[in-house]
Write a protein that holds these residues in place. Structure first.
Motif, short mmCIF file in Angstrom:
data_model
loop_
_atom_site.label_atom_id
_atom_site.label_comp_id
_atom_site.label_asym_id
_atom_site.label_seq_id
_atom_site.Cartn_x
_atom_site.Cartn_y
_atom_site.Cartn_z
N LEU A 108 2.82 6.45 32.06
CA LEU A 108 1.88 7.13 32.94
C LEU A 108 0.91 6.20 33.66
N ASP A 109 0.42 5.16 33.00
CA ASP A 109 -0.48 4.22 33.69
C ASP A 109 0.24 3.57 34.87
N ALA A 110 1.47 3.13 34.64
CA ALA A 110 2.25 2.51 35.71
C ALA A 110 2.57 3.53 36.80
N ALA A 111 2.82 4.78 36.41
CA ALA A 111 3.09 5.83 37.39
C ALA A 111 1.87 6.06 38.28
N VAL A 112 0.68 6.09 37.68
CA VAL A 112 -0.55 6.28 38.46
C VAL A 112 -0.71 5.14 39.47
N ARG A 113 -0.43 3.92 39.05
CA ARG A 113 -0.54 2.78 39.98
C ARG A 113 0.44 2.92 41.14
N ALA A 114 1.69 3.26 40.83
CA ALA A 114 2.70 3.41 41.88
C ALA A 114 2.34 4.56 42.82
N LEU A 115 1.93 5.68 42.26
CA LEU A 115 1.55 6.83 43.09
C LEU A 115 0.30 6.52 43.91
N GLY A 116 -0.58 5.70 43.36
CA GLY A 116 -1.76 5.27 44.12
C GLY A 116 -1.36 4.48 45.36
N HIS A 117 -0.30 3.67 45.24
CA HIS A 117 0.20 2.95 46.41
C HIS A 117 0.72 3.93 47.45
N VAL A 118 1.40 4.97 47.00
CA VAL A 118 1.91 5.99 47.93
C VAL A 118 0.75 6.59 48.72
N VAL A 119 -0.30 6.97 48.02
CA VAL A 119 -1.46 7.61 48.66
C VAL A 119 -2.15 6.65 49.63
N LYS A 120 -2.23 5.36 49.26
CA LYS A 120 -2.82 4.38 50.18
C LYS A 120 -2.00 4.25 51.46
N LEU A 121 -0.69 4.21 51.29
CA LEU A 121 0.19 4.03 52.44
C LEU A 121 0.36 5.31 53.25
N ASP A 122 0.30 6.46 52.58
CA ASP A 122 0.46 7.76 53.25
C ASP A 122 -0.62 8.71 52.75
N PRO A 123 -1.77 8.72 53.41
CA PRO A 123 -2.87 9.56 52.94
C PRO A 123 -2.54 11.06 52.92
N GLN A 124 -1.45 11.46 53.55
CA GLN A 124 -1.04 12.87 53.55
C GLN A 124 -0.06 13.20 52.41
N ALA A 125 0.16 12.29 51.51
CA ALA A 125 1.18 12.45 50.46
C ALA A 125 0.74 13.47 49.41
N ILE A 126 1.16 14.69 49.59
CA ILE A 126 0.77 15.79 48.72
C ILE A 126 1.47 15.71 47.36
N ARG A 127 2.79 15.50 47.36
CA ARG A 127 3.53 15.46 46.11
C ARG A 127 3.04 14.34 45.20
N ALA A 128 2.76 13.19 45.79
CA ALA A 128 2.28 12.06 44.99
C ALA A 128 0.92 12.38 44.37
N ARG A 129 0.06 13.04 45.11
CA ARG A 129 -1.26 13.41 44.56
C ARG A 129 -1.10 14.40 43.40
N ALA A 130 -0.20 15.37 43.57
CA ALA A 130 0.02 16.35 42.50
C ALA A 130 0.54 15.65 41.24
N ALA A 131 1.46 14.71 41.40
CA ALA A 131 1.98 13.97 40.26
C ALA A 131 0.88 13.13 39.61
N MET A 132 -0.02 12.59 40.44
CA MET A 132 -1.14 11.81 39.89
C MET A 132 -2.04 12.68 39.03
N VAL A 133 -2.29 13.92 39.47
CA VAL A 133 -3.13 14.83 38.67
C VAL A 133 -2.50 15.02 37.30
N PHE A 134 -1.19 15.26 37.26
CA PHE A 134 -0.48 15.43 35.99
C PHE A 134 -0.65 14.20 35.11
N CYS A 135 -0.39 13.03 35.67
CA CYS A 135 -0.46 11.78 34.90
C CYS A 135 -1.88 11.53 34.38
#
Length: 174
Positions: A108-135
């Motif tokens: 989960l820590d590594a997942a949060v970091r990877a998903l954080g990159h998604v959000v930085k690169l694509d501020p509209q990334a809804i699915r990545a944000r939802a997955a981050m909430v779970f993690c």
């Protein structure tokens, strides 16, 4: 097995010249689109990665990662997508797939970091944000999860699908 759709010609080209990246690329795509041949596609993509010139390596790694996911080789896909993300740090899809695989693997820590990159690169990334909430919730980082959930609400605005997703996440959080 009956070869079709030009597969025979591609295999003949590769028999004559095993280092023909164009033929290998076409064959990997063709085999990868066939049912029941996912492991073979992984092997072809792996060969293509070795032959691809450096300007196409990240693209080849992403294709290999997708093939590994389809073949249910998640651990291999994680390694491949990590390489892809290192070679092309701007590749949103590679980071997104990596984040999801890490989440499913319980890293989960590594997942949060990877998903954080998604959000930085694509501020509209809804699915990545939802997955981050779970993690973040699973890691006990509730305040951070609440902040990401708030960002998700603001991002979704009046979109009914996003509103439904936010309601579901709130319910899961208790």
């Amino acid at each position: 097995m009956v070869l079709k759709n030009g597969e025979r010609e591609l295999r003949e080209r590769l028999a004559e010249n095993p280092s023909d990246p164009a033929a290998l690329l076409r064959l990997a795509r063709l085999v990868g689109s066939a049912r029941g041949r996912k492991d073979e596609a992984v092997d072809l993509w792996r060969r293509y990665v070795q032959l691809a010139d450096t300007s196409r390596r990240a693209e080849a790694l992403l294709a290999l990662g997708r093939a590994q996911i389809e073949a249910r080789r998640d651990a291999e896909a994680i390694t491949t997508l990590q390489r892809c993300s290192e070679e092309n740090p701007e590749n949103v899809e590679a980071w997104d797939l990596l984040g999801e695989l890490l989440r499913r693997a319980g890293r989960l820590d590594a997942a949060v970091r990877a998903l954080g990159h998604v959000v930085k690169l694509d501020p509209q990334a809804i699915r990545a944000r939802a997955a981050m909430v779970f993690c973040l919730d699973a890691l006990g980082r509730r305040l951070e999860a609440q902040q990401v959930l708030g960002d998700l609400q603001r991002l979704g605005g009046a979109d009914p699908a996003v509103a439904a997703l936010v309601r579901e996440l709130v319910q899961r959080r208790g």
